[in-house]
Every structure is written in C-alpha cells, then in structure tokens.
Design a protein around this motif. Structure first.
Motif, PDB file in Angstrom:
ATOM      1  N   MET A   1       0.897  -1.199   0.041  1.00  0.00           N
ATOM      2  CA  MET A   1       0.141   0.017  -0.073  1.00  0.00           C
ATOM      3  C   MET A   1       0.898   1.316   0.047  1.00  0.00           C
ATOM      4  N   LYS A   2       0.632   2.282  -0.730  1.00  0.00           N
ATOM      5  CA  LYS A   2       1.442   3.336  -0.938  1.00  0.00           C
ATOM      6  C   LYS A   2       1.164   4.239   0.253  1.00  0.00           C
ATOM      7  N   LYS A   3       2.057   4.923   0.772  1.00  0.00           N
ATOM      8  CA  LYS A   3       1.937   6.071   1.736  1.00  0.00           C
ATOM      9  C   LYS A   3       2.201   7.547   1.326  1.00  0.00           C
ATOM     10  N   ALA A   4       1.088   8.237   1.765  1.00  0.00           N
ATOM     11  CA  ALA A   4       1.300   9.599   1.394  1.00  0.00           C
ATOM     12  C   ALA A   4       1.335  10.417   2.546  1.00  0.00           C
ATOM     13  N   LEU A   5       1.963  11.779   2.399  1.00  0.00           N
ATOM     14  CA  LEU A   5       1.868  12.696   3.443  1.00  0.00           C
ATOM     15  C   LEU A   5       1.592  13.945   2.939  1.00  0.00           C
ATOM     16  N   ILE A   6       0.741  14.476   3.638  1.00  0.00           N
ATOM     17  CA  ILE A   6       0.304  15.797   3.034  1.00  0.00           C
ATOM     18  C   ILE A   6       0.324  16.801   3.868  1.00  0.00           C
ATOM     19  N   THR A   7       0.948  17.955   3.618  1.00  0.00           N
ATOM     20  CA  THR A   7       1.017  19.205   4.390  1.00  0.00           C
ATOM     21  C   THR A   7      -0.345  19.918   3.979  1.00  0.00           C
ATOM     22  N   GLY A   8      -1.097  20.451   4.764  1.00  0.00           N
ATOM     23  CA  GLY A   8      -2.296  21.399   4.344  1.00  0.00           C
ATOM     24  C   GLY A   8      -3.521  20.375   4.050  1.00  0.00           C
ATOM     25  N   CYS A   9      -3.649  19.219   4.940  1.00  0.00           N
ATOM     26  CA  CYS A   9      -4.718  18.127   4.482  1.00  0.00           C
ATOM     27  C   CYS A   9      -5.850  18.742   5.158  1.00  0.00           C
ATOM     28  N   THR A  10      -5.698  19.753   5.974  1.00  0.00           N
ATOM     29  CA  THR A  10      -7.157  20.265   6.743  1.00  0.00           C
ATOM     30  C   THR A  10      -7.509  21.267   5.908  1.00  0.00           C
ATOM     31  N   GLY A  11      -6.952  21.805   4.608  1.00  0.00           N
ATOM     32  CA  GLY A  11      -7.489  22.842   4.044  1.00  0.00           C
ATOM     33  C   GLY A  11      -8.253  22.324   2.782  1.00  0.00           C
ATOM     34  N   GLN A  12      -8.986  23.168   1.813  1.00  0.00           N
ATOM     35  CA  GLN A  12      -9.582  22.829   1.039  1.00  0.00           C
ATOM     36  C   GLN A  12      -9.184  21.858   0.039  1.00  0.00           C
ATOM     37  N   ASP A  13      -8.220  22.129  -0.750  1.00  0.00           N
ATOM     38  CA  ASP A  13      -7.415  21.373  -1.480  1.00  0.00           C
ATOM     39  C   ASP A  13      -7.082  20.007  -0.879  1.00  0.00           C
ATOM     40  N   GLY A  14      -6.405  20.466   0.259  1.00  0.00           N
ATOM     41  CA  GLY A  14      -5.895  19.265   0.972  1.00  0.00           C
ATOM     42  C   GLY A  14      -6.830  18.091   1.475  1.00  0.00           C
ATOM     43  N   SER A  15      -8.117  18.458   1.705  1.00  0.00           N
ATOM     44  CA  SER A  15      -9.008  17.467   2.212  1.00  0.00           C
ATOM     45  C   SER A  15      -9.390  16.858   0.829  1.00  0.00           C
ATOM     46  N   TYR A  16      -9.496  17.453  -0.211  1.00  0.00           N
ATOM     47  CA  TYR A  16     -10.138  16.842  -1.451  1.00  0.00           C
ATOM     48  C   TYR A  16      -8.824  15.716  -2.020  1.00  0.00           C
ATOM     49  N   LEU A  17      -7.525  16.011  -1.692  1.00  0.00           N
ATOM     50  CA  LEU A  17      -6.527  15.168  -2.198  1.00  0.00           C
ATOM     51  C   LEU A  17      -6.612  13.969  -1.131  1.00  0.00           C
ATOM     52  N   THR A  18      -6.892  14.209   0.225  1.00  0.00           N
ATOM     53  CA  THR A  18      -7.017  13.189   1.182  1.00  0.00           C
ATOM     54  C   THR A  18      -7.991  12.124   0.715  1.00  0.00           C
ATOM     55  N   GLU A  19      -9.236  12.804   0.266  1.00  0.00           N
ATOM     56  CA  GLU A  19     -10.073  11.682   0.160  1.00  0.00           C
ATOM     57  C   GLU A  19     -10.022  11.030  -1.115  1.00  0.00           C
ATOM     58  N   PHE A  20      -9.196  11.614  -2.193  1.00  0.00           N
ATOM     59  CA  PHE A  20      -8.932  10.912  -3.403  1.00  0.00           C
ATOM     60  C   PHE A  20      -7.983   9.847  -3.444  1.00  0.00           C
ATOM     61  N   LEU A  21      -6.910  10.172  -2.493  1.00  0.00           N
ATOM     62  CA  LEU A  21      -5.780   9.307  -2.241  1.00  0.00           C
ATOM     63  C   LEU A  21      -6.326   8.235  -1.407  1.00  0.00           C
ATOM     64  N   LEU A  22      -7.196   8.451  -0.427  1.00  0.00           N
ATOM     65  CA  LEU A  22      -8.041   7.233   0.353  1.00  0.00           C
ATOM     66  C   LEU A  22      -8.768   6.390  -0.624  1.00  0.00           C
ATOM     67  N   ALA A  23      -9.317   6.826  -1.694  1.00  0.00           N
ATOM     68  CA  ALA A  23     -10.423   6.271  -2.450  1.00  0.00           C
ATOM     69  C   ALA A  23      -9.405   5.213  -3.485  1.00  0.00           C
ATOM     70  N   LYS A  24      -7.934   5.825  -3.534  1.00  0.00           N
ATOM     71  CA  LYS A  24      -7.115   5.102  -4.563  1.00  0.00           C
ATOM     72  C   LYS A  24      -6.324   3.958  -3.717  1.00  0.00           C
ATOM     73  N   GLY A  25      -6.760   3.786  -2.342  1.00  0.00           N
ATOM     74  CA  GLY A  25      -6.204   2.875  -1.686  1.00  0.00           C
ATOM     75  C   GLY A  25      -4.898   3.431  -0.974  1.00  0.00           C
ATOM     76  N   TYR A  26      -4.670   4.425  -0.737  1.00  0.00           N
ATOM     77  CA  TYR A  26      -3.481   4.929  -0.061  1.00  0.00           C
ATOM     78  C   TYR A  26      -3.552   4.836   1.225  1.00  0.00           C
ATOM     79  N   GLU A  27      -2.250   4.608   2.244  1.00  0.00           N
ATOM     80  CA  GLU A  27      -2.381   5.219   3.505  1.00  0.00           C
ATOM     81  C   GLU A  27      -2.056   6.682   3.471  1.00  0.00           C
ATOM     82  N   VAL A  28      -2.890   7.732   4.101  1.00  0.00           N
ATOM     83  CA  VAL A  28      -2.657   8.883   4.051  1.00  0.00           C
ATOM     84  C   VAL A  28      -2.355   9.410   5.583  1.00  0.00           C
ATOM     85  N   HIS A  29      -1.462  10.403   5.503  1.00  0.00           N
ATOM     86  CA  HIS A  29      -1.082  10.759   6.712  1.00  0.00           C
ATOM     87  C   HIS A  29      -0.948  12.275   6.341  1.00  0.00           C
TER      88      HIS A  29
END
Length: 182
Positions: A1-29
C-alpha cells in the motif's frame, strides 16, 4: 500500500486530495499544526479513532515552521509521496503578517525539502503553488499558461540564485500592491 504525507490536509484542496488518495487505496498521513482551536472540519468525516482496525488516515502534529518536527515525522513515516499544500493562504492575512507568510510558504518548503535530504527518505515530492502565479488569467488555469514573473519561468542554477531573486520579486509585489515608488 502506498503511503502519502500531505501538508495542508485540513485545507480545502488538501482535504479533497486526502479523500482522493484514500479512494485509490493509499495510507494517508496529514500534517496538523498545534493551535488553540481544532481546524479539522474538512477531514472530520474521514478521521477515525487511531485504535480502529483498517484505519488509513492519520493526523500528526508537525509544522512547516519547525524543521525538526518535519525530519522526525519523515524519519518515522518514510512516505512514498509527499504533497506540500501547506501554506498561509489567506490573502488579507498575508499582507498583515508578511514575514510569517514568507516563513511558512517559502522557508517551510525549504525545511520540508531539507528534511527529505537529511533523513534520506526517497519519495516523490509534489509542490502545490498558487493560481496567483498566472496573474489575472481567466479560469480554468493549467500548467500551460505562462507565469507572470520571469523568475518563475526559468530553472535557477541554485537555491542561492532563487533566494537572490526573492527580494526583487517581493519588492515588485509590494510596489504593485501598495502603489509605492519603485
């Protein structure tokens, strides 16, 4: 499983990216700044208790203004991908506290890149920027539009070159914004 780190994940674009990567099967930090109030509204619906099984979304306290917290986090996570969306992006605030804005946006990116270098983490790095780089171009904007500043359209030879250009760019920005005499 791929692991991603997102800075700014609580912002508008970061939250969308978080959801997108989770839907693709990532572990998101995600990076979360310490603050007197919680600023997780945009990700609360996907956040789960750390003790639940199958959890693939985790928030960590760290800050782009603190290189040691970034290094420590990268060392422990060893992500496959880093998405740097973290910034002080409120336009009015950026003019009210310009030094803090520069520290978070410019130096924060440098701290994150240095943490990658110092920890030896081998991963892909994605730098999000601002639509303001395209000036007043009508939406939608893409990478094919020209940047408004010459410094952004060429690849500098070194960090020093980039930093030597920064004062000129800041000066141009402030002169334009406040109608100062150049």
């Amino acid at each position: 499983m791929k692991k991603a780190l997102i800075t700014g994940c609580t912002g508008q674009d970061g939250s969308y990216l978080t959801e997108f990567l989770l839907a693709k099967g990532y572990e998101v930090h995600g990076l979360k700044r310490r603050a007197s109030s919680f600023n997780t509204d945009r990700v609360d619906h996907i956040f789960r208790d750390l003790h639940e099984t199958g959890n693939r979304f985790f928030l960590h306290y760290a800050d782009l203004t603190d290189g040691s917290s970034l290094s420590s986090l990268l060392h422990s996570l060893e992500p496959d991908e880093i998405y740097n969306l973290g910034a002080q992006s409120h336009v009015k605030v950026s003019f009210e506290v310009p030094e803090f804005t520069a520290d978070v946006v410019a130096c924060g990116t440098l701290r994150l890149l240095e943490a990658m270098r110092l920890t030896g983490v081998k991963c892909r790095f994605y730098q999000a920027s601002s639509s303001e780089m395209f000036g007043s171009a009508a939406p939608p904007q893409s990478e094919r539009l020209p940047f408004i500043r010459a410094v952004l359209t060429r690849a500098p030879k070194s960090l020093g070159t980039t930093l030597r250009e920064l004062p000129r760019e800041l000066s141009n920005s402030r002169v334009e914004r406040y109608s100062l005499q150049p």
